[in-house]
Enzyme design. Structure first.
Site, mmCIF file in Angstrom:
data_model
loop_
_atom_site.group_PDB
_atom_site.id
_atom_site.type_symbol
_atom_site.label_atom_id
_atom_site.label_comp_id
_atom_site.label_asym_id
_atom_site.label_seq_id
_atom_site.Cartn_x
_atom_site.Cartn_y
_atom_site.Cartn_z
ATOM 1 N N GLY A 1 1.138 5.262 12.990
ATOM 2 C CA GLY A 1 1.794 5.021 11.877
ATOM 3 C C GLY A 1 1.163 5.102 10.743
ATOM 4 O O GLY A 1 1.884 6.121 9.658
ATOM 5 N N ALA A 2 0.197 4.755 10.103
ATOM 6 C CA ALA A 2 -0.369 4.780 9.154
ATOM 7 C C ALA A 2 -1.654 4.717 8.825
ATOM 8 O O ALA A 2 -2.625 3.958 9.965
ATOM 9 C CB ALA A 2 0.597 3.674 8.128
ATOM 10 N N MET A 3 -2.674 4.249 7.691
ATOM 11 C CA MET A 3 -4.207 4.627 7.761
ATOM 12 C C MET A 3 -4.100 3.781 6.536
ATOM 13 O O MET A 3 -3.848 4.605 5.084
ATOM 14 C CB MET A 3 -4.599 5.831 8.273
ATOM 15 C CG MET A 3 -5.859 6.009 7.573
ATOM 16 S SD MET A 3 -6.917 5.129 9.368
ATOM 17 C CE MET A 3 -8.253 4.522 8.408
ATOM 18 N N ASN B 1 -7.250 3.972 4.681
ATOM 19 C CA ASN B 1 -8.266 4.469 3.482
ATOM 20 C C ASN B 1 -8.010 3.738 2.411
ATOM 21 O O ASN B 1 -6.851 2.769 1.470
ATOM 22 C CB ASN B 1 -7.674 5.807 2.718
ATOM 23 C CG ASN B 1 -7.357 6.452 4.207
ATOM 24 O OD1 ASN B 1 -7.417 6.863 5.060
ATOM 25 N ND2 ASN B 1 -5.469 7.193 4.043
ATOM 26 N N GLU C 1 -9.612 8.991 9.839
ATOM 27 C CA GLU C 1 -10.568 8.144 11.180
ATOM 28 C C GLU C 1 -9.332 8.476 12.117
ATOM 29 O O GLU C 1 -8.846 9.380 12.953
ATOM 30 C CB GLU C 1 -9.249 6.824 11.027
ATOM 31 C CG GLU C 1 -9.736 5.656 12.132
ATOM 32 C CD GLU C 1 -9.103 4.253 12.346
ATOM 33 O OE1 GLU C 1 -8.231 4.158 11.339
ATOM 34 O OE2 GLU C 1 -9.730 2.921 13.298
ATOM 35 N N HIS D 1 0.190 -4.706 7.653
ATOM 36 C CA HIS D 1 -1.589 -4.706 8.709
ATOM 37 C C HIS D 1 -2.291 -3.976 7.168
ATOM 38 O O HIS D 1 -3.397 -3.443 7.608
ATOM 39 C CB HIS D 1 -0.815 -3.417 10.442
ATOM 40 C CG HIS D 1 -2.044 -3.152 10.044
ATOM 41 N ND1 HIS D 1 -1.763 -4.170 11.622
ATOM 42 C CD2 HIS D 1 -2.734 -2.432 10.926
ATOM 43 C CE1 HIS D 1 -3.377 -3.492 13.073
ATOM 44 N NE2 HIS D 1 -3.825 -2.178 11.482
ATOM 45 N N GLU D 2 -1.408 -2.238 7.349
ATOM 46 C CA GLU D 2 -2.792 -1.412 6.093
ATOM 47 C C GLU D 2 -3.427 -1.835 5.652
ATOM 48 O O GLU D 2 -4.184 -2.185 5.166
ATOM 49 C CB GLU D 2 -2.137 0.260 6.114
ATOM 50 C CG GLU D 2 -1.353 0.659 7.258
ATOM 51 C CD GLU D 2 -2.164 0.621 7.768
ATOM 52 O OE1 GLU D 2 -3.693 0.436 8.281
ATOM 53 O OE2 GLU D 2 -1.693 1.221 9.290
ATOM 54 N N GLU E 1 -8.823 -3.788 13.778
ATOM 55 C CA GLU E 1 -7.571 -3.850 14.904
ATOM 56 C C GLU E 1 -7.331 -4.850 15.101
ATOM 57 O O GLU E 1 -5.653 -5.739 14.889
ATOM 58 C CB GLU E 1 -7.637 -2.471 15.182
ATOM 59 C CG GLU E 1 -7.954 -0.543 14.916
ATOM 60 C CD GLU E 1 -6.627 -1.004 13.685
ATOM 61 O OE1 GLU E 1 -5.737 -1.574 13.597
ATOM 62 O OE2 GLU E 1 -7.493 -0.043 12.884
ATOM 63 N N HIS F 1 -5.296 -4.765 5.542
ATOM 64 C CA HIS F 1 -7.145 -4.102 6.650
ATOM 65 C C HIS F 1 -8.543 -4.371 5.521
ATOM 66 O O HIS F 1 -9.566 -4.112 5.180
ATOM 67 C CB HIS F 1 -6.970 -2.407 6.781
ATOM 68 C CG HIS F 1 -6.882 -2.663 8.297
ATOM 69 N ND1 HIS F 1 -7.516 -3.038 9.386
ATOM 70 C CD2 HIS F 1 -5.802 -1.419 8.998
ATOM 71 C CE1 HIS F 1 -7.784 -2.768 10.498
ATOM 72 N NE2 HIS F 1 -6.275 -1.503 10.416
HETATM 73 N N1 BES Z 1 -6.417 2.510 11.277
HETATM 74 C C1 BES Z 1 -4.951 2.527 12.027
HETATM 75 C C2 BES Z 1 -4.538 3.762 11.504
HETATM 76 C C3 BES Z 1 -5.286 4.793 12.994
HETATM 77 C C4 BES Z 1 -5.200 4.819 14.286
HETATM 78 C C5 BES Z 1 -5.890 6.349 12.905
HETATM 79 C C6 BES Z 1 -5.757 5.248 15.327
HETATM 80 C C7 BES Z 1 -6.730 7.028 13.298
HETATM 81 C C8 BES Z 1 -6.596 6.791 15.003
HETATM 82 C C9 BES Z 1 -4.135 1.262 11.448
HETATM 83 O O1 BES Z 1 -4.901 0.379 10.601
HETATM 84 C C10 BES Z 1 -2.845 1.095 12.390
HETATM 85 O O2 BES Z 1 -3.678 0.718 13.679
HETATM 86 N N2 BES Z 1 -1.658 1.713 12.196
HETATM 87 C C11 BES Z 1 -0.731 1.137 13.483
HETATM 88 C C12 BES Z 1 -0.138 0.197 13.302
HETATM 89 C C13 BES Z 1 -0.558 -0.823 13.219
HETATM 90 C C14 BES Z 1 1.035 -2.070 12.197
HETATM 91 C C15 BES Z 1 -0.464 -1.472 14.573
HETATM 92 C C16 BES Z 1 -0.664 2.382 14.040
HETATM 93 O O3 BES Z 1 -0.794 3.222 13.341
HETATM 94 O O4 BES Z 1 0.234 3.177 15.663
HETATM 95 ZN ZN ZN Z 2 -5.339 -0.572 11.920
#
Ligand code: BES
Ligand code: ZN
Length: 881
Positions: A268-270, A272, A128, A304-305, A327, A308
């Site tokens: 932070g995390a993804m 997938n 992503e 959160h993840e 998001e 999704h």
């Molecule tokens: N889908 C995002 C991760 C992401 C963000 C991938 C931007 C590529 C580009 C993931 O679900 C996400 O939102 N992660 C947040 C943490 C969340 C608790 C708000 C992050 O990584 O900060």
């Molecule tokens: Zn997210």
């Protein structure tokens, strides 16, 4: 690195593709320098599209090997390839064909951390938003849903573990000590949800039985030896799975759910599908290495993840303009989860603080954009507080307007109607209109119009007529490229509070529609008249922060004090107290500038002591209330001509005054809160630690403060207390022998734990004052620091530039020069990270003229650099515009 092409993507240009890719087969032959990827795509031409229409696939810096269609290798004249695009000029006449593409990658040299890369000898991916095109040529956009089968081959000893999305369907040995695994994901998904992990990792295994009785195998994979640090994350995962069943009726859909923790990660995390990949900071924790804030973050991000899986994966986004569809909604869901797991009031206060600290300045500065933007140059730069935090608030407002039950019915309809689809914000709004019969067209401006609305409110009470009138006026300040704003639908929760702290009943209301304690503001001006109101009430407005707006309220200080002490809603009580603190701080700031006297400071100082000692309030709440508005909060409320040094002095003076006036209360309470029980990360214990550490901060400013903090540091039995004490020492007693010793002890003890060293960097980067720049520069040369690791960069450079007002905004511009150097240095490896760092100057226009000039110079010197990445150029040019 993708350099800027100046191309702007526009929402109105959305067109479905001519071709679909219903099935994707991928084979990876992994090697650090030369990984061979063979993609076999089933391509389908859409009905009505002529066979002569070329197939154009996205790439990003790719090296192409062979291309074949239906088993026939293509001649060079049959296609046109660049690193960034593959065009099949004359596709076969058949409506369906098989396209084979071979590419070669060097994961070991991928420092942008997008696509396939290596992190501590582990292969991992991040796709992503547009990282899949760094792996193979593809229709790399979220409305292309495909069923993936993935075969991974690697040397057994280097990568005993081979993971991808979905379920494992095969594995075996190959020649020369290699082995392979095959994964199949039955759910069609967009390419941004593809993931692969291969390497030597330790596993924590568990299982979960879903609502309908299916057993899911859960795995968390971490660096070998760190398995015992993944227990909290596993527990959080199981609680998340249960909560989604109970709160939203959503069950997990595969037989496996895996999480992998890696140490080099941009975000932070993804999420997938079936294989979440996490920054290890948000997985690994025990009381020795993680603070209570870390535990809370882990819980929230795991949730959160996981959430999704339904809001993002099962229903995905039609295009990246719809990012908030997944998001904003998923943030709303994780907020609700944390509120249910912890204290709802405390959680809400923390959320509102975050929203105001991150989203408000974005909305009020040059980077302002609607929750659903209409254009972008680089999508990576739109993972913003507006899309996330404000996006979540918009969902919350829908629930406020509809009520919890109808909202849930709308969510059910959303899942039913759009499962398996790539949807839009319009689809999302429509389900709520359909279940409620309401017209949400004016409300939907929250998605389309940028800027924080302001409500100006005044009141009059006519005792003779027993009438209380609120005069409310809305305005939305202009934002870049949107100078004229339309009137919004703002749900303003309120209460008319009587002398006993309870809501006053009124017999009638006119001038606006008022339902269940919410005034629906839809016009520019409303005169809201309440009848049957005998005593003059105190107005408690925007309760629970029902709308993300700013308020300009004419309210007597007496009423605010009353609400701060007696409002029966905890959030509103905090809000009233916080408003008073801000007012005192601003008037103290003005006093620093022009010698005027602050107003009711002494009364407020006394109230701080009362709140601290009020045993009817939970400790976590008291800690939040006693945490003064930050320097940045104060700056935002002042709005322009900011001198960070003057704000610092005003805030410091109030802190000292509160500490001096409440010395006894604070120090008694501090002693009583000393925890003798074994460490537990739960919200109640964390709340007691938070309160005690807040008190330490105050007490450290009194005589003997450094010694007290040093004792706190030495006797700490967990990282929360240890890091809090170190921070107090460094921020309040910089340079003292106690501080020097504590920093050295901490460093010696944790030198080999990068996540703990991040705290050490972060604390030193936060030390206020003009000298810190030298320490920060020196720390960039520390052996534990690395410009290649995003966590290290964020903890040192990110903290200094976005959380150290007096240090970064040093009057001579030295902080800005350091900023330019480091941003450009980071950009060479990792443009996405550099662009994030660069947002630190987004509020440069509110600085006083001299600093403003220097900040502008700094931004210009970046903008004038040649061959900037799309990421950085986009941020810098918008910031300067
Ligand atoms: N889908 C995002 C991760 C992401 C963000 C991938 C931007 C590529 C580009 C993931 O679900 C996400 O939102 N992660 C947040 C943490 C969340 C608790 C708000 C992050 O990584 O900060
Ligand atoms: Zn997210």
């Amino acid at each position: 690195m993708r350099t800027d092409t100046g191309q702007v993507f526009k929402l109105e240009d959305y067109r479905p593709t001519d071709y679909l890719i219903p099935e994707t087969g991928l084979t990876f032959r992994l090697s650090p320098e030369a990984t061979r990827v063979t993609a076999v795509l089933t391509v389908e031409r859409r009905d009505g599209v002529a066979a002569s229409v070329p197939l154009v696939l996205d790439g990003d810096g790719l090296t192409l090997g062979r291309v074949a269609i239906d088993g026939q290798t293509l001649a060079p004249t049959d296609f046109f390839a660049t690193p960034d695009q593959l065009t099949i000029t004359t596709p076969p006449a058949a409506a369906r064909f098989q396209l084979l593409i071979e590419t070669e990658l060097a994961p070991a040299h991928n420092e942008a951390l997008m696509g396939l890369y290596r992190s501590s000898n582990v292969y991992c991916t991040q796709c992503e938003a547009e990282g899949f095109r760094r792996i193979t040529y593809f229709l790399d956009r979220p409305d292309i849903l495909s069923i993936y089968t993935v075969r991974i081959e690697a040397p057994h000893h280097e990568a005993p573990l081979l993971l991808s999305n979905g379920n494992p369907v095969g594995s075996g040995e190959l020649a020369d000590g290699w082995h392979y695994a095959v994964w199949h994901d039955p759910f069609p998904k967009p390419s941004y949800l593809f993931a692969l992990v291969a390497g030597a990792l330790g596993k924590v295994a568990d299982s979960f039985v879903t609502l309908s009785g299916r057993e899911v195998e859960l795995g968390i994979f971490v660096e070998p030896g760190k398995e015992r640090l993944a227990g909290y994350a596993m527990d959080a995962l199981k609680r998340s799975m249960k909560w989604d069943e109970e709160a939203f009726g959503r069950e997990y859909d595969l037989g496996v759910f895996n999480i992998v923790a890696v140490s080099d990660f941009n975000m932070g995390a993804m999420e997938n599908k079936g294989l979440n990949i996490f920054n290890d900071k948000y997985v690994l924790a025990d009381h020795e290495t993680a603070t209570d804030a870390d535990f809370a973050n882990i819980e929230a991000i795991i949730a959160h993840e996981y959430f999704h899986n339904w809001t993002g994966n099962r229903i995905t986004c039609r295009d990246w303009f719809q990012l908030c569809l997944k998001e904003g909604l998923t943030v709303f869901r994780d907020h609700e989860f944390s509120a249910d797991q912890r204290s709802r009031a405390v959680k809400r206060i923390a959320e509102v603080r975050t929203l105001k600290a991150h989203q408000f300045p974005e909305d009020q500065g040059p980077l302002a954009h609607p929750v659903r933007p209409r254009r972008y140059r680089e999508i990576n730069n739109f993972y913003t507080a507006t899309v996330y935090e404000k996006g979540s608030e918009v969902v919350r407002m829908i629930r406020t307007i509809l009520g919890a039950e109808t909202f849930r019915a709308g969510m059910d309809l959303y899942f039913e109607r759009h499962d398996g689809e790539a949807a839009t914000i319009e689809d999302f709004i429509k389900v709520f209109e359909d279940v409620s019969g309401r017209d949400l067209s004016q409300f939907s401006l929250w998605y389309h119009q940028a800027g924080t609305p302001n409500l100006t409110i005044s009141s009059t009470h006519n005792a003779a007529a027993q009438e209380f009138t609120l005069e409310i006026e809305q305005s939305v300040p202009p934002t870049p490229s949107e100078s004229r704003k339309r009137l919004m639908h703002i749900p303003l929760a309120f209460s008319l509070v009587g002398a006993d702290g309870k809501a006053i009943e009124y017999s009638g209301v006119e001038g606006a529609s008022v339902e269940d304690g919410v005034i629906h503001i839809r016009k520019r001006r409303h005169m809201v008249r309440f009848s049957g109101v005998a005593e003059r009430p105190a107005m408690s407005l925007n309760r629970g922060f029902s709308a993300p707006v700013t308020l300009s309220v004419e309210q007597r200080a007496d009423d605010q004090f009353f609400l701060a002490g007696h409002d029966n809603d905890t959030f509103s009580r905090w809000q009233a107290f916080n408003t008073l603190l801000t007012e005192v701080l601003i008037s103290a700031f003005r006093q620093v500038l022009d010698g005027r006297q602050p107003g009711f400071a002494s009364r407020l100082i006394e109230l701080a002591g009362k709140i601290a000692g009020d045993e009817t309030l939970e400790p976590a709440y008291r800690a939040l209330a006693l945490a003064l508005p930050s320097e940045a909060d104060i700056a935002r409320d002042i709005g322009k001509n900011i001198d960070p040094d003057a704000i610092f002095s005003a805030r410091e003076a109030l802190t000292v005054a509160i500490a001096e006036a409440n010395r006894e209360i604070f120090s008694d309470l501090y002693d009583r809160l000393t925890d003798k029980d074994e460490f537990r990360p739960d919200a109640a214990s964390a709340g007691r630690r938070a309160l005690r550490n807040t008190l330490l901060d105050y007490l450290s400013l009194l005589q003997g403060g450094a010694a007290l903090a040093a004792r706190h540091f030495q006797s700490a039995t967990n990282m929360t207390d240890r890091a809090a004490a170190l921070s107090v020492l460094a921020l309040r007693h910089n340079g003292s022998p106690e501080t020097v010793k504590a920093l050295a002890d901490f460093e010696a003890k944790y030198a080999t734990d990068p996540l703990v060293m991040d705290k050490w960097f972060q604390i030193q980067a936060s030390v206020p004052g003009p000298q810190t720049i030298h320490a920060v520069r020196a720390l960039t040369g520390h052996p534990a620091f690395s410009m290649a690791n995003p966590n290290r960069v964020r903890s040192l450079v990110g903290t200094f530039s976005s959380a150290n007002q007096t240090g970064f905004h040093r009057a001579d511009g030295e902080g800005y020069r350091f900023f330019v150097e480091t941003v450009l240095q980071v950009e060479k490896r990792n443009p996405q990270l550099a662009a994030r760092l660069a947002t630190a100057l987004r509020s440069w226009r509110s600085l006083e003229p001299a600093r403003q000039g220097k900040a502008r110079e700094a931004l210009l010197s970046i903008a004038n650099t040649e061959n900037l990445s799309a990421d950085l150029r986009d941020i810098v040019e918008r910031t300067l515009a």
